[in-house]
Design a protein around this motif. Structure first.
Motif, PDB file in Angstrom:
ATOM      1  N   LYS A  51      76.135 -55.657 -28.909  1.00 37.76           N
ATOM      2  CA  LYS A  51      76.344 -57.060 -28.552  1.00 37.76           C
ATOM      3  C   LYS A  51      77.494 -57.232 -27.563  1.00 37.76           C
ATOM      4  O   LYS A  51      77.514 -58.167 -26.795  1.00 37.76           O
ATOM      5  N   ASP A  70      75.173 -50.033 -33.232  1.00 36.39           N
ATOM      6  CA  ASP A  70      75.121 -51.189 -34.130  1.00 36.39           C
ATOM      7  C   ASP A  70      74.343 -52.287 -33.403  1.00 36.39           C
ATOM      8  O   ASP A  70      74.724 -52.695 -32.313  1.00 36.39           O
ATOM      9  N   THR A  93      73.338 -54.818 -38.284  1.00 37.77           N
ATOM     10  CA  THR A  93      74.490 -55.335 -39.044  1.00 37.77           C
ATOM     11  C   THR A  93      74.565 -56.856 -39.078  1.00 37.77           C
ATOM     12  O   THR A  93      75.576 -57.400 -39.509  1.00 37.77           O
ATOM     13  N   ARG A 136      78.518 -56.931 -46.965  1.00 38.44           N
ATOM     14  CA  ARG A 136      79.664 -57.272 -46.096  1.00 38.44           C
ATOM     15  C   ARG A 136      80.661 -58.148 -46.851  1.00 38.44           C
ATOM     16  O   ARG A 136      80.289 -59.171 -47.429  1.00 38.44           O
ATOM     17  N   HIS A 179      84.383 -56.831 -41.112  1.00 37.08           N
ATOM     18  CA  HIS A 179      84.878 -56.928 -39.731  1.00 37.08           C
ATOM     19  C   HIS A 179      86.098 -57.823 -39.783  1.00 37.08           C
ATOM     20  O   HIS A 179      85.990 -59.008 -40.075  1.00 37.08           O
ATOM     21  N   SER A 182      88.071 -59.649 -34.009  1.00 38.97           N
ATOM     22  CA  SER A 182      88.087 -58.861 -32.768  1.00 38.97           C
ATOM     23  C   SER A 182      89.469 -58.875 -32.125  1.00 38.97           C
ATOM     24  O   SER A 182      90.220 -59.838 -32.265  1.00 38.97           O
ATOM     25  N   GLY A 219      84.444 -53.458 -36.386  1.00 34.97           N
ATOM     26  CA  GLY A 219      85.043 -53.367 -35.045  1.00 34.97           C
ATOM     27  C   GLY A 219      86.473 -53.871 -35.099  1.00 34.97           C
ATOM     28  O   GLY A 219      87.169 -53.671 -36.092  1.00 34.97           O
ATOM     29  N   GLY A 220      86.884 -54.539 -34.008  1.00 27.49           N
ATOM     30  CA  GLY A 220      88.225 -55.124 -33.980  1.00 27.49           C
ATOM     31  C   GLY A 220      89.246 -54.269 -33.259  1.00 27.49           C
ATOM     32  O   GLY A 220      90.391 -54.702 -33.067  1.00 27.49           O
ATOM     33  N   GLU A 255      82.204 -49.785 -36.108  1.00 30.26           N
ATOM     34  CA  GLU A 255      81.316 -50.440 -35.138  1.00 30.26           C
ATOM     35  C   GLU A 255      82.119 -50.962 -33.950  1.00 30.26           C
ATOM     36  O   GLU A 255      82.221 -52.176 -33.750  1.00 30.26           O
ATOM     37  N   GLY A 257      83.175 -52.319 -30.387  1.00 31.44           N
ATOM     38  CA  GLY A 257      82.516 -52.934 -29.227  1.00 31.44           C
ATOM     39  C   GLY A 257      83.494 -53.035 -28.080  1.00 31.44           C
ATOM     40  O   GLY A 257      83.535 -52.196 -27.176  1.00 31.44           O
ATOM     41  N   ARG A 258      84.350 -54.060 -28.156  1.00 30.07           N
ATOM     42  CA  ARG A 258      85.281 -54.406 -27.076  1.00 30.07           C
ATOM     43  C   ARG A 258      86.095 -53.218 -26.559  1.00 30.07           C
ATOM     44  O   ARG A 258      86.273 -53.042 -25.359  1.00 30.07           O
ATOM     45  N   TYR A 353      81.889 -58.837 -23.904  1.00 38.60           N
ATOM     46  CA  TYR A 353      81.498 -60.238 -24.120  1.00 38.60           C
ATOM     47  C   TYR A 353      81.596 -61.021 -22.806  1.00 38.60           C
ATOM     48  O   TYR A 353      82.155 -62.122 -22.762  1.00 38.60           O
TER      49      TYR A 353
HETATM   50  C1  LIG Z   1      78.959 -57.008 -37.042  1.00 36.50           C
HETATM   51  C2  LIG Z   1      79.818 -56.705 -35.865  1.00 36.50           C
HETATM   52  N1  LIG Z   1      80.163 -55.428 -35.633  1.00 36.50           N
HETATM   53  C3  LIG Z   1      80.915 -55.066 -34.579  1.00 36.50           C
HETATM   54  C4  LIG Z   1      81.357 -56.025 -33.677  1.00 36.50           C
HETATM   55  C5  LIG Z   1      82.190 -55.558 -32.516  1.00 36.50           C
HETATM   56  O1  LIG Z   1      83.490 -56.013 -32.645  1.00 36.50           O
HETATM   57  P1  LIG Z   1      84.617 -55.646 -31.586  1.00 36.50           P
HETATM   58  O2  LIG Z   1      84.080 -55.980 -30.255  1.00 36.50           O
HETATM   59  O3  LIG Z   1      85.773 -56.468 -31.998  1.00 36.50           O
HETATM   60  O4  LIG Z   1      84.891 -54.183 -31.730  1.00 36.50           O
HETATM   61  C6  LIG Z   1      81.048 -57.381 -33.889  1.00 36.50           C
HETATM   62  C7  LIG Z   1      81.518 -58.409 -32.967  1.00 36.50           C
HETATM   63  O5  LIG Z   1      81.156 -59.559 -33.002  1.00 36.50           O
HETATM   64  C8  LIG Z   1      80.248 -57.740 -35.007  1.00 36.50           C
HETATM   65  O6  LIG Z   1      79.900 -59.004 -35.239  1.00 36.50           O
END
Ligand SMILES: Cc1ncc(COP(=O)(O)O)c(C=O)c1O
Length: 385
Positions: A51, A70, A93, A136, A179, A182, A219-220, A255, A257-258, A353
Motif C-alpha cells: 500500500k 503485505d 493484513t 490484531r 501497527h 507510521s 510497520g511504523g 510489515e 512500508g514507508r 504514500y
Molecule cells: C496493516 C499495515 N501494515 C503495514 C503498514 C505500513 O506501515 P508503514 O508505512 O508505517 O511502515 C500499514 C500502513 O498503513 C498498514 O496499515
C-alpha cells in the motif's frame, strides 16, 4: 529544509526524465533500505507493505531480494501475481474486508488473514480449513504522527477472550499482530507491544488454546524526511532486546512500508505559472496535493526540497499545485528567490504514500515514474535555507 542550487545543475535530473512531473525510482536505494532493515532485525521475516507504493519496479526489487509482501486487496495480489510472486509469499493484513475480497484472496491462494473482532472472524468461517489468522491488537505509539490504532485493533485486555471465541469457531488463529503508527520516532512501543504479545502467548498456552506461533510487529519504521538521518540499527535496538526473549517456535514478522519506499523515489517538478499577489510571489508547480503530495494533507508531511534557479532577488513566497482547488498549497516561505518559469523543484524522499494515493483531479495525471539512479546533490553545489 530547502537547498538552492544553480539552474544549470537541474540538468542532472532533467536528463533522467521525459517530462515533468516525474517520480524517479532508484532500485539501489530500495535494496539498501531493505537490507539495512533486515540487518537491524535479525531473524524477522519482512513483508513489504504494498500500500505504501505499488510501483512495479519497486515490487520487482523486493521480489528479487527474496522479500515477502503485505497486501490489502485483490488488486494488490493481482499486481504481485503478474510479477510472478507466489501467494505463499503474501499475507492479507486488512482487518476489515468485504466477503468478495476474502473470496478473491482465497481463490488467488493467500492463506493468512487478519481480524480484530468477532464479526470479521465469522466472515472467515467458510474458509477455515485453508487459512490461518492473526489477531490484531491496538497499541498506539505516542511518538508516531500517523495513528493506525484508533480505527483498527482489539484492546489488548480483550485478546484472551477473543482468542477463546476463535478457538471454539474452528478457525486457526495462531498469530498476533499490531501497527503502532507510521513514522514512529522510537521503537519503544514496538518493543513493549512485542513483550505483551510474548506474555499473551504464554497465557494462551496455559489456557490450552491454539498456540501462538507468529507475532507480526507491523510497520511504523521511520524514513528520513527533514530531521536527523535515521540509523535503523539504532532505531531497532529496543526491538532487538525483546527478540532475545521470544520463545522457540514463535516466528516474528514485520510489515515495513514507508522506510523502504520513501527514500527510493524523488519527485521532479517545474514552475508552470507564477503571480505576484498581496501575500508574496506564488509559484505554481506541475504537481500538488492531488498528485504525489497528498501526504501533506493526510499525514502532515513536509518534504526536503531542492530549488534550481538562477534568480537572486528574494521575496516571501508560496508554492502551490496545479489544480483549481485552493487547498492545493505546498508551503509558505518568508524568503526565497523569485523563481522563473520552468525553474525546477525536486522533492526528496517521495516514495511513500505519494504515487499510491495520487488522483486525476481536474483531469491532471499523476507523475510518470521512471527507474534511474538518483543524482546526489554535490556538497557545495547549493546553499541551504
Ligand atoms: C496493516 C499495515 N501494515 C503495514 C503498514 C505500513 O506501515 P508503514 O508505512 O508505517 O511502515 C500499514 C500502513 O498503513 C498498514 O496499515
Amino acid at each position: 529544509m530547502i537547498d538552492i542550487a544553480p539552474r544549470e545543475s537541474a540538468s542532472s535530473w532533467l536528463s533522467l526524465i521525459e517530462t515533468t512531473p516525474s517520480l524517479v525510482f532508484d532500485s539501489d536505494v530500495c535494496r539498501g533500505q531493505w537490507s539495512a532493515l533486515r540487518n537491524a532485525l535479525p531473524g524477522v521475516e519482512l513483508y513489504y507493505a504494498v500500500k505504501s507504493n505499488p510501483y512495479s519496479g519497486l515490487l520487482q526489487t523486493i521480489f528479487e531480494a527474496n522479500g515477502h509482501f503485505d497486501v490489502a486487496s485483490a488488486a494488490e495480489i493481482r499486481m504481485l501475481e503478474q510479477l510472478g510472486v507466489s501467494p505463499s509469499r503474501m499475507i492479507h493484513t486488512h482487518p476489515i474486508k468485504t466477503e468478495l475480497e476474502i473470496e478473491k484472496a482465497v481463490a488467488f491462494g493467500v492463506t493468512t488473514f487478519v481480524v480484530d473482532n468477532v464479526d470479521e472472524l465469522w466472515k472467515l468461517i467458510p474458509y477455515r480449513h485453508f487459512i490461518r489468522v492473526m489477531l490484531r491488537l491496538s497499541f498506539i505509539a505516542p511518538d508516531a504522527p500517523i495513528d493506525l490504532s484508533k480505527k483498527f485493533g482489539a484492546p489488548p485486555p480483550d485478546a484472551l477472550s477473543l482468542l477463546a471465541v476463535a478457538n471454539d469457531s474452528g478457525i486457526r488463529v495462531d498469530g498476533l499482530c499490531f501497527h503502532v503508527g507510521s513514522q514512529a520516532a522510537s521503537a519503544n512501543t514496538h518493543a513493549d507491544a512485542l513483550s505483551f504479545c510474548i506474555g499473551l502467548s504464554r497465557q494462551v498456552q496455559l489456557e490450552e488454546l491454539t498456540p501462538i506461533v507468529r507475532i507480526d510487529i507491523g510497520g511504523g519504521f521511520p524514513a528520513h524526511y527533514l530531521g536527523e538521518p535515521v540509523d535503523l540499527e539504532t532505531f531497532c535496538a529496543p526491538i532487538r532486546n525483546v527478540l532475545s526473549e521470544v520463545p522457540k517456535g514463535i516466528e516474528i514478522m514485520a510489515e515495513p512500508g514507508r522506510v523502504i519506499s520513501a527514500p527510493s523515489m524523488a519527485l521532479v517538478c517545474r514552475v508552470v505559472g507564477r503571480a505576484k499577489r498581496s501575500d508574496g510571489w506564488w509559484f505554481y508547480l506541475d504537481d500538488g496535493v492531488y498528485g504525489a503530495q497528498s501526504g501533506r494533507l493526510f499525514d502532515g508531511m513536509q518534504y526536503r526540497m531542492t530549488v534550481y534557479t538562477s534568480a537572486k532577488e528574494r521575496s516571501p513566497c508560496v508554492f502551490a499545485g496545479p489544480t483549481c482547488d485552493s487547498i492545493d498549497e505546498l508551503g509558505r516561505f518568508p524568503e526565497l528567490p523569485i523563481l522563473n518559469m520552468n525553474d525546477v523543484v525536486v522533492f526528496h524522499e517521495m516514495g511513500a504514500y505519494t504515487l499510491a494515493s495520487a488522483t486525476q483531479f481536474n483531469g491532471i495525471s499523476p507523475p510518470q515514474v521512471v527507474t534511474r539512479v538518483l543524482p546526489c546533490l554535490l556538497p557545495g553545489v547549493g546553499q541551504s535555507l
